[in-house]
Design a protein around this motif. Structure first.
Motif, PDB file in Angstrom:
ATOM      1  N   THR A  85       1.322  -6.961  -5.334  1.00 25.06           N
ATOM      2  CA  THR A  85       1.236  -5.465  -5.794  1.00 25.06           C
ATOM      3  C   THR A  85      -0.061  -5.470  -6.359  1.00 25.06           C
ATOM      4  OG1 THR A  85       3.562  -5.763  -6.261  1.00 25.06           O
ATOM      5  CG2 THR A  85       2.505  -3.991  -7.168  1.00 25.06           C
ATOM      6  N   THR A  96       0.719  -1.214   0.020  1.00 25.00           N
ATOM      7  CA  THR A  96       0.107   0.040   0.021  1.00 25.00           C
ATOM      8  C   THR A  96       1.042   1.352   0.077  1.00 25.00           C
ATOM      9  OG1 THR A  96      -0.327  -0.060   2.381  1.00 25.00           O
ATOM     10  CG2 THR A  96      -2.113  -1.110   1.178  1.00 25.00           C
ATOM     11  N   GLY A  97       2.020   1.281  -0.063  1.00 26.69           N
ATOM     12  CA  GLY A  97       3.067   2.328  -0.103  1.00 26.69           C
ATOM     13  C   GLY A  97       3.318   2.975   1.136  1.00 26.69           C
ATOM     14  N   PRO A  98       3.916   4.096   0.926  1.00 26.00           N
ATOM     15  CA  PRO A  98       4.379   4.906  -0.124  1.00 26.00           C
ATOM     16  C   PRO A  98       5.254   4.018  -1.235  1.00 26.00           C
ATOM     17  CG  PRO A  98       5.256   6.050   1.959  1.00 26.00           C
ATOM     18  CD  PRO A  98       4.469   4.913   2.218  1.00 26.00           C
ATOM     19  N   LEU A 127      -3.673   3.544  -5.125  1.00 28.89           N
ATOM     20  CA  LEU A 127      -3.400   4.128  -3.654  1.00 28.89           C
ATOM     21  C   LEU A 127      -3.537   5.578  -3.501  1.00 28.89           C
ATOM     22  CD1 LEU A 127      -0.098   1.834  -3.264  1.00 28.89           C
ATOM     23  CD2 LEU A 127      -2.618   1.177  -2.865  1.00 28.89           C
ATOM     24  N   ARG A 163       0.373   3.149  -8.210  1.00 31.08           N
ATOM     25  CA  ARG A 163       0.294   4.372  -6.799  1.00 31.08           C
ATOM     26  C   ARG A 163      -0.421   5.237  -7.050  1.00 31.08           C
ATOM     27  NH1 ARG A 163       5.520   4.493  -5.240  1.00 31.08           N
ATOM     28  NH2 ARG A 163       5.809   6.281  -6.925  1.00 31.08           N
ATOM     29  N   ILE A 169       6.782   1.105  -3.106  1.00 29.62           N
ATOM     30  CA  ILE A 169       6.333   0.039  -4.114  1.00 29.62           C
ATOM     31  C   ILE A 169       7.428  -0.876  -4.620  1.00 29.62           C
ATOM     32  CG2 ILE A 169       4.696  -0.984  -5.758  1.00 29.62           C
ATOM     33  CD1 ILE A 169       3.133   0.490  -3.436  1.00 29.62           C
ATOM     34  N   ASN A 227       4.745   0.592 -11.493  1.00 32.46           N
ATOM     35  CA  ASN A 227       4.353   0.710  -9.952  1.00 32.46           C
ATOM     36  C   ASN A 227       3.775   2.202  -9.651  1.00 32.46           C
ATOM     37  OD1 ASN A 227       5.220  -1.857  -9.374  1.00 32.46           O
ATOM     38  ND2 ASN A 227       7.014  -1.281  -8.751  1.00 32.46           N
ATOM     39  N   ASN A 228       4.655   3.005 -10.120  1.00 30.72           N
ATOM     40  CA  ASN A 228       4.220   4.516  -9.856  1.00 30.72           C
ATOM     41  C   ASN A 228       2.711   4.909 -10.572  1.00 30.72           C
ATOM     42  OD1 ASN A 228       6.681   5.061  -8.945  1.00 30.72           O
ATOM     43  ND2 ASN A 228       7.585   5.907 -10.579  1.00 30.72           N
TER      44      ASN A 228
END
Length: 224
Positions: free
Chosen positions: A216, A143-145, A186, A182, A147, A178-179
């Motif tokens: 992920t 869940t990040g921030p 997310l 997010r 990843i 991944n970005n």
């Protein structure tokens, strides 16, 4: 007896002056430089860069691939997590060949989905208790921030190393996906509020151990 004022050649003509060889060489050099100048095309730095290989843009790659290709690919291939974990326990290689994807001899990556009870977020991971898994199996959603990993890139199945110039670009492609996840998922997800609630999820993970599954996600929702 008088002396002739000028001397003439045997045939009666005045002698020719010889042009020095150094003059001839200099003239040829000037002509050569002039020819090179006429045939040379001078380009600005911008035009030279534009005509070369196009530089890889990770952000553009992520934007072009995440929602339109990667998410649909993972949703289509997603296997119920209990089914996959059982298959891995029975025969890891056979399960990898049937349900996973990988490059070369690297670890298999899998697209999965499941339903379970969310726990409390800790260190960027949302634990989920999924029924039907062997005792001791730990399932978490990133869940990040931060990843980590390349699961989205690898589990999608259509992104290969050969599509990129080098290893750096290949790694940047995974980070870009991944970005995007997010930002698209997310950024609007209140993960702490899910604690104790029943949720559904879809995502991908790379196999390190069947008993530790760190996913992920591409989708997380409260179960109806």
């Amino acid at each position: 007896m008088s002396t002739p004022a000028t001397t003439q050649a045997n045939d009666g003509r005045a002698p020719r002056r010889r042009i020095p060889a150094s003059w001839i060489a200099a003239a040829l050099a000037v002509l050569l430089l002039a020819a090179i100048g006429f045939s040379t095309q001078y380009r600005s730095t911008e035009s030279a860069a534009a005509s070369g290989p196009k530089r890889f843009d990770p952000a553009a790659f992520g934007a072009q691939n995440y929602e339109s290709k990667v998410v649909p690919a993972i949703e289509k291939k997603a296997v119920e997590l209990p089914v996959l974990v059982k298959a891995l326990a029975d025969d890891k290689d056979a399960a990898g060949a049937e349900f996973g994807t990988r490059q070369g001899t690297g670890p298999y990556s899998f697209a999965v989905k499941g339903t379970g009870e969310a726990g409390t977020v800790k260190s960027g991971l949302l634990p989920v208790t999924v029924p039907g898994l062997p005792e001791g199996t730990r399932v978490s959603l990133q869940t990040g921030p931060a990843i980590n990993g390349t699961a989205l890139r690898d589990a999608a199945g259509y992104i290969t190393f050969g599509q990129f110039l080098n290893q750096v670009e290949y790694a940047d492609a995974a980070t870009a996906l991944n970005n995007e996840m997010r930002q698209k998922l997310l950024a609007t997800l209140d993960a702490p509020s899910l604690a104790g609630k029943r949720i559904t999820f879809t995502g991908a993970f790379s196999l390190l151990s069947p008993s530790v599954v760190t996913i992920t996600p591409v989708a997380i929702e409260e179960a109806s």
